[in-house]
Every structure is written in C-alpha cells, then in structure tokens.
Scaffold this active site. Structure first.
Site, mmCIF file in Angstrom:
data_model
loop_
_atom_site.group_PDB
_atom_site.id
_atom_site.type_symbol
_atom_site.label_atom_id
_atom_site.label_comp_id
_atom_site.label_asym_id
_atom_site.label_seq_id
_atom_site.Cartn_x
_atom_site.Cartn_y
_atom_site.Cartn_z
ATOM 1 N N TYR A 211 0.868 -1.047 0.080
ATOM 2 C CA TYR A 211 -0.128 0.059 0.031
ATOM 3 C C TYR A 211 0.898 1.276 0.031
ATOM 4 O O TYR A 211 0.659 2.276 -0.793
ATOM 5 C CB TYR A 211 -0.967 -0.051 1.446
ATOM 6 C CG TYR A 211 -1.629 1.033 1.467
ATOM 7 C CD1 TYR A 211 -2.907 1.654 0.917
ATOM 8 C CD2 TYR A 211 -1.369 2.185 2.250
ATOM 9 C CE1 TYR A 211 -3.590 2.505 0.937
ATOM 10 C CE2 TYR A 211 -2.035 3.382 2.426
ATOM 11 C CZ TYR A 211 -3.441 3.549 1.904
ATOM 12 O OH TYR A 211 -4.077 4.454 1.912
ATOM 13 N N LYS A 215 1.279 4.272 -3.051
ATOM 14 C CA LYS A 215 1.112 5.659 -2.592
ATOM 15 C C LYS A 215 2.288 6.542 -3.091
ATOM 16 O O LYS A 215 2.256 7.598 -3.516
ATOM 17 C CB LYS A 215 0.581 5.922 -1.060
ATOM 18 C CG LYS A 215 -0.772 5.266 -0.807
ATOM 19 C CD LYS A 215 -1.858 6.197 -1.501
ATOM 20 C CE LYS A 215 -3.381 5.406 -1.117
ATOM 21 N NZ LYS A 215 -4.315 6.290 -1.945
#
Ligand SMILES: NC(=O)c1ccc[n+]([C@@H]2O[C@H](COP(=O)([O-])OP(=O)(O)OC[C@H]3O[C@@H](n4cnc5c(N)ncnc54)[C@H](OP(=O)(O)O)[C@@H]3O)[C@@H](O)[C@H]2O)c1
Length: 340
Positions: A211, A215
C-alpha cells in the site's frame, strides 16, 4: 530511527494532534460539476457532502456498488437539504472496461462539463489479489485501483475537462487522494529494470508495504503528470495535486487481521481525524489554485513529501515509472496518451 523518519513522524503527530483545518466554507463550488471516486464511504462520502453543502450543481458519486452509492446520495440529500445534487454512478477502478464505460457516460450525459475530479477511491490489501479482467501478469489490486485505474480515468477525462475549462475560463482540477504512508517504504522494487513487472511477481510480492509503495508511486506519477500538463500546448488548463488526508477513522484497513484491528482501535482513538474533518483536505485539493499544481498537499496547504521522493534518484525513477505506466495505458486504451 533515522533523522528523516523522526522528522516525518514529528510532522505527522503535529498534524494529527495540533492542527485545525480550515472549514469547508473557505471554498465555494457553486455551479460546479464534480466527480468523486469511492464516494460511498469514508473520506469520499464526506468530501462529496461538503461539495453539495458548498453549492455544487452536480456531484457524481463514482462507486463500485450502486446500492451503497444510492444510500450515500440519500444521506447527503438529508443532511444538506439539497435533493438530487449527488447521484451514484457505477465505476469499478479494478476493471478497465468499467473505467472506459464510466467515461463514455460522462461524455454523453454531463453536457454541462466536468470541473473537478477527486480521484479518491483506494484499497489497502494484505494479500496479493488479481481481478480476472486484469491483464495476465498485472501488478495486483492495490496497484490497479490506487494507481493504474485512476490514471486511466484521469487521462480519459482530460478532453472533456479541458473543454469545460475553456468554456468556464477557469482551470479544471484533478486531485488524487494520496497518503503520508508514502514515506514508510524504502521502495526496493525501484531498482528493477521493469518496476511494474517486479510488482507483478506474486511470489516475491512484499504485501506488508505494498500500500505504501502504491501511494509513493502514485505521488511520483502525478508529479510527472503535472509536468506533462504544464508542457502541453492544448487549450484548457488542468491543475493536478496529491492530497494527504492524514490518519482518518475509516474502513480502509478492514482487510488487516484481528490483532491489528485491536492495535488500530487504540491508535484511532488517540490520533485520528473523523472522515468529516479529514475530508476538508480533499475539499482544499478540489478548490485548486495555481500553487497546488504538481504538489503534495498536507493540512490544506502545500506540503513537503518525504522518504524516497527526496532521494537524488527519485526523478529518474519518476520518469521510468511514467514511461512504464503510459505504455500500460496505451495497451489498455490505444491512443490515450494523445489526450495529454
Ligand atoms: N483513512 C486514512 O487514514 C487514510 C490515510 C491516507 C490516505 N487514505 C486514502 O483515502 C482514500 C479513501 O479511503 P478511506 O480512508 O475513506 O477508506 P474507505 O472508507 O475504505 O473508502 C475507500 C473507498 O474506495 C472504494 N473502492 C475500493 N476499491 C474500489 C474499486 N475497485 N472501484 C471503485 N471504488 C473502489 C471503496 O468502495 P467499497 O465501499 O465498495 O469498498 C470506498 O468507497 C483512499 O485512497 C485511501 O488510500 C486514507
């Protein structure tokens, strides 16, 4: 702990505990048409509610579950007293055909144009998962939803948004919901000859920080997207940015295990923002402004990204990621890069 990690932590804590964000009334969205992805819950829902309350003409809740989107639209109408402004449209960012279908509908039905896109939907997956429709060897759901699907959407919407910007005499805005977690990875995959192919290897996938990697990649590709937009000679100005909403009490970490949930409950209690407050950062991003173009926005102002973004190699990696991503997008939708 390194000095830069300590400094990032310090910024994070000060932001969560000591910062008051400017109210939504700082901005007006009168007569504007906005699209918010992932608008059935959390930050997207509350941002959409702010847009309706601040005078938007039309807010498209782009959601993968129509029934959840319709419930969100009803809740917005009830709380703002403005009926029929928010409406749910189906969009599954993990399915490229769904993104293309959504854009086709925008072109047909939003005759008044599109002023703002809030590319907000996101997933935090703990296991490597591929959607059936994803190309064989694709980099998995986290990368597809958080990065590829949204860039596909942004590039496909560009002609419509540019035409709107020309008609209004005002820049359009495409703002992406990023995350402070971009500095929580050293991003080892960056040294691969093909970064997206490296991320697609199920056997070596490091899901613990996937994750964060998504990002970070999102931030790097949006910076490059901004440079491309600035260079483009096409009429109709578009401003793009990445917003850090902070640590917000939503369902984003729902795939984590029970021990993590217990730990997170305590953290949320001590540190988090409510979605209503956190979404003020999305409202700030959506309001645009020259100074926000190509920037990482933090606490409703231009912020300073951290981690690998500050590395001397970051610019070369940013260019490589952009080349890889745009080749992928051309594969998915031939001719798309001409929209730039
Ligand atoms: N909460 C935080 O602390 C925090 C911090 C930094 C950044 N963010 C970012 O904020 C954004 C919003 O997350 P949130 O915190 O508000 O969590 P959330 O309540 O879980 O919202 C995520 C939204 O994304 C939607 N979504 C997921 N996969 C999708 C897909 N394939 N197609 C279309 N929509 C999809 C979800 O729809 P479903 O309901 O159908 O799953 C949901 O509406 C995300 O980009 C997240 O990474 C959150």
């Amino acid at each position: 702990m390194s000095t830069s990690t300590l400094s990032n932590l310090n910024t994070f804590l000060s932001s969560q505990l000591r910062t008051t964000l400017p109210p939504a009334t700082t901005h007006t969205f009168t007569s504007q048409t906005l699209i918010v992805t992932g608008a059935n819950s959390g930050l997207g829902l509350e941002a959409a509610r702010h847009f309706v309350a601040q005078g938007a003409a039309r807010v498209i809740l782009a959601v993968r579950s129509l029934s959840a989107g319709e419930a969100a639209a009803r809740s917005i109408a009830e709380s703002t007293g403005r009926e029929g402004v928010a409406e749910a449209w189906e969009l599954d960012l993990a399915r490229y055909a769904s993104v293309e279908g959504f854009v086709g509908r925008v072109e047909r039905e939003l005759e008044g144009g599109v002023d703002v896109v809030v590319a907000n939907a996101g997933v935090f997956m703990v296991a490597f998962e591929r959607q059936e429709e994803e190309e064989e060897g694709g980099p998995g759901m986290t990368m597809v939803v958080n990065v590829i699907g949204h860039m596909l959407l942004a590039l496909l919407l560009l002609p419509k948004m540019r035409a709107t910007a020309v008609a209004r005499g005002r820049a359009g805005v495409i703002t992406f919901t990023g995350s402070f977690t971009h500095w929580m990875t050293s991003f080892p995959e960056r040294t691969a000859a093909d970064v997206f192919a490296e991320l697609a290897d199920r056997k070596t996938a490091r899901m613990k920080d996937r994750y964060y990697v998504s990002k970070l990649i999102q931030l790097l590709v949006v910076r490059e997207f901004a440079e491309e937009l600035t260079r483009s000679a096409k009429p109709g100005k578009i401003i793009t940015s990445v917003v850090n909403p902070g640590f917000v009490a939503t369902r984003i970490m729902r795939h984590e295990g029970p021990m993590f949930q217990i730990f997170q409950k305590g953290l949320l209690k001590m540190l988090s923002r409510t979605p209503e407050v956190g979404s003020l950062t999305l409202v700030h991003g959506a309001a645009g402004g020259e100074e926000t173009h190509g920037q990482y926005l933090d606490d409703c102002k231009v912020g300073k990204p951290g981690g690998f973004v500050l590395d001397p190699q970051a610019r070369a990696t940013q260019k490589q990621l952009w080349r890889e991503l745009t080749a992928k997008l051309e594969n998915i939708h031939p001719g798309i890069m001409q929209n730039l």
